[in-house]
Structure formats: structure tokens, C-alpha cells
Design a protein around this motif. Structure first.
Motif, short mmCIF file in Angstrom:
data_model
loop_
_atom_site.label_atom_id
_atom_site.label_comp_id
_atom_site.label_asym_id
_atom_site.label_seq_id
_atom_site.Cartn_x
_atom_site.Cartn_y
_atom_site.Cartn_z
N HIS A 58 0.83 -1.22 0.00
CA HIS A 58 0.00 0.00 0.00
C HIS A 58 0.87 1.27 0.00
O HIS A 58 0.67 2.16 -0.82
CB HIS A 58 -0.93 -0.05 1.22
N PHE A 59 1.84 1.32 0.87
CA PHE A 59 2.77 2.47 0.86
C PHE A 59 3.48 2.54 -0.49
O PHE A 59 3.70 3.62 -1.04
CB PHE A 59 3.84 2.34 1.95
N GLY A 60 3.86 1.38 -1.01
CA GLY A 60 4.56 1.32 -2.30
C GLY A 60 3.72 1.92 -3.41
O GLY A 60 4.21 2.70 -4.22
N PHE A 61 2.44 1.56 -3.43
CA PHE A 61 1.54 2.13 -4.44
C PHE A 61 1.45 3.65 -4.27
O PHE A 61 1.56 4.41 -5.24
CB PHE A 61 0.13 1.53 -4.34
N GLU A 62 1.25 4.10 -3.05
CA GLU A 62 1.12 5.54 -2.81
C GLU A 62 2.37 6.28 -3.29
O GLU A 62 2.28 7.28 -4.01
CB GLU A 62 0.86 5.82 -1.32
N GLU A 63 3.53 5.76 -2.92
CA GLU A 63 4.76 6.47 -3.26
C GLU A 63 5.10 6.38 -4.75
O GLU A 63 5.47 7.37 -5.37
CB GLU A 63 5.92 5.93 -2.42
N GLU A 85 6.33 10.39 6.80
CA GLU A 85 5.63 9.55 7.78
C GLU A 85 5.79 8.07 7.43
O GLU A 85 5.99 7.25 8.32
CB GLU A 85 4.14 9.94 7.85
N HIS A 86 5.71 7.74 6.15
CA HIS A 86 5.94 6.34 5.75
C HIS A 86 7.29 5.85 6.26
O HIS A 86 7.40 4.74 6.77
CB HIS A 86 5.91 6.20 4.22
N ARG A 87 8.32 6.70 6.09
CA ARG A 87 9.67 6.31 6.52
C ARG A 87 9.73 6.01 8.01
O ARG A 87 10.49 5.18 8.45
CB ARG A 87 10.69 7.41 6.18
N PHE A 130 -2.62 8.10 13.14
CA PHE A 130 -2.47 9.52 12.83
C PHE A 130 -2.25 9.71 11.32
O PHE A 130 -2.85 10.58 10.68
CB PHE A 130 -1.29 10.08 13.64
N HIS A 131 -1.40 8.87 10.76
CA HIS A 131 -1.10 8.94 9.32
C HIS A 131 -2.35 8.66 8.49
O HIS A 131 -2.66 9.38 7.54
CB HIS A 131 -0.01 7.92 8.99
N ILE A 132 -3.08 7.62 8.85
CA ILE A 132 -4.29 7.27 8.10
C ILE A 132 -5.33 8.38 8.21
O ILE A 132 -5.99 8.73 7.22
CB ILE A 132 -4.84 5.90 8.56
N LYS A 134 -4.80 11.50 8.51
CA LYS A 134 -4.38 12.58 7.60
C LYS A 134 -4.72 12.25 6.16
O LYS A 134 -5.20 13.09 5.41
CB LYS A 134 -2.87 12.76 7.69
N GLU A 135 -4.44 11.01 5.77
CA GLU A 135 -4.75 10.62 4.39
C GLU A 135 -6.25 10.63 4.14
O GLU A 135 -6.71 11.03 3.07
CB GLU A 135 -4.15 9.25 4.07
N GLU A 136 -7.01 10.19 5.13
CA GLU A 136 -8.46 10.17 4.96
C GLU A 136 -9.01 11.60 4.82
O GLU A 136 -9.94 11.85 4.08
CB GLU A 136 -9.12 9.46 6.15
FE LIG Z 1 0.28 6.45 3.38
#
Ligand SMILES: [Fe+2]
Ligand SMILES: [Fe+2]
Length: 164
Positions: A58-63, A85-87, A130-132, A134-136
Motif C-alpha cells: 500500500h505504501f509502495g503504491f502511494e509512493e 511519515e511512511h519512513r 495519525f497517518h491514516i 491525515k490521508e483520509e
Molecule cells: Fe500512506
């Protein structure tokens, strides 16, 4: 306007949040290392799979796909923040996934493995939720503002192919 890509990301976010909430309950219910019976072992394997899928695919797709499209539109601010944040989440998620899998396969948590699992798990829950959130709130709306229907279709196809 709702996008297919936004809907797919949202679905995965909900799965991850559920897994993190279940982890939080599990950590809260066990001050000492719990017995790893068949049920707990299955739960730990499932947790490990969900976490790896989130931070690897999922992170891979986003990035590699989505953020790239954002950068092409000049939207570098949100991309820099979310990538950062992913890092910070990825190594923690892998650590928790590995500890969960080791407990499932070995049939127990040692005192030290349980302490490590609890500490890394709590930190992961906080950062990832927290990350999710923000994305939402930001990312999914930005997709409908920036990505046209054709590009949305392409991204959604890539997501289904690479993430599932
Ligand atoms: Fe993400
Ligand atoms: Fe995401």
C-alpha cells in the motif's frame, strides 16, 4: 466526486485501523506475556500479514504511483509530509509484524519479546492511525481534485494488480 482510487485506499485504511484496534485491545488485555494458543497464533499471523501489506504494497503504491501523479501537478508539500511519515512507520511495522510471526511460529512470547512487541506496537498504533487520519482527511479529497477520471482508472487498475 468519489474516485475509484480513493475508495480502494479507504478500504485498505479501514482494514488497517481494525487490525490496529484489535492489537490495542490485545496489548491492553495482557500485562504479562500471553499464552500463544491456536487462536492467538492465528491472530498474530493475520496481524503480520495486514501490517506487511499496508507498509509494503500500500505504501509502495502511494509512493510509486499516486504521489508521482501529485508531484507532476506541483503538489509536493503533501507528498513530502506523507512520505516522511511512511519512513517513520515502515521499520516499526516490520518489527511488530516479525515479532507477531515469531510468536505464532514459536508458540510463545518471551518476557523480552513481549516487552518489545508492546512498546513497538503502541508506538506503531499511534503513528499509523495519525497517518491514516491525515490521508483520509486530505489525500482522498486531493485525489478527486487532481486526478482526472482516466488517470483514476489507470491508478485503480494498478492498485488492484499490485496491492490486491
Ligand atoms: Fe500512506
Ligand atoms: Fe494510505
Amino acid at each position: 466526486m468519489n474516485t475509484q482510487t480513493g475508495a480502494l485506499l479507504h478500504q485498505a485504511h479501514m482494514t488497517t485501523i481494525e487490525a490496529l484496534q484489535s492489537l490495542e485491545e490485545f496489548l491492553g488485555a495482557n500485562r504479562k506475556p500471553p499464552q500463544v494458543d491456536d487462536l492467538v497464533a492465528r491472530r498474530m499471523k493475520q496481524l503480520s500479514r495486514t501490517l506487511r501489506s499496508e507498509v509494503e504494497s500500500h505504501f509502495g503504491f502511494e509512493e510509486n504511483h499516486l504521489f508521482k501523479a501529485f508531484v507532476e501537478q506541483g503538489e509536493t508539500g503533501i507528498v513530502t509530509m506523507l512520505t516522511h511519515e511512511h519512513r517513520s512507520i515502515l521499520p516499526l511495522a516490520i518489527q511488530v509484524a516479525d515479532l507477531a510471526l515469531a510468536a505464532a511460529e514459536g508458540g510463545s512470547f518471551s518476557e523480552s519479546a513481549w516487552t518489545e512487541f508492546k512498546d513497538a506496537g503502541s508506538e506503531l498504533i499511534e503513528r499509523e492511525i495519525f497517518h491514516i487520519q491525515k490521508e483520509e482527511m486530505g489525500l482522498i479529497a486531493a485525489i478527486s481534485a487532481l486526478i482526472d477520471p482516466e488517470a483514476d482508472q489507470e491508478l485503480a487498475d494498478i492498485y488492484r494488480r499490485e496491492v490486491g
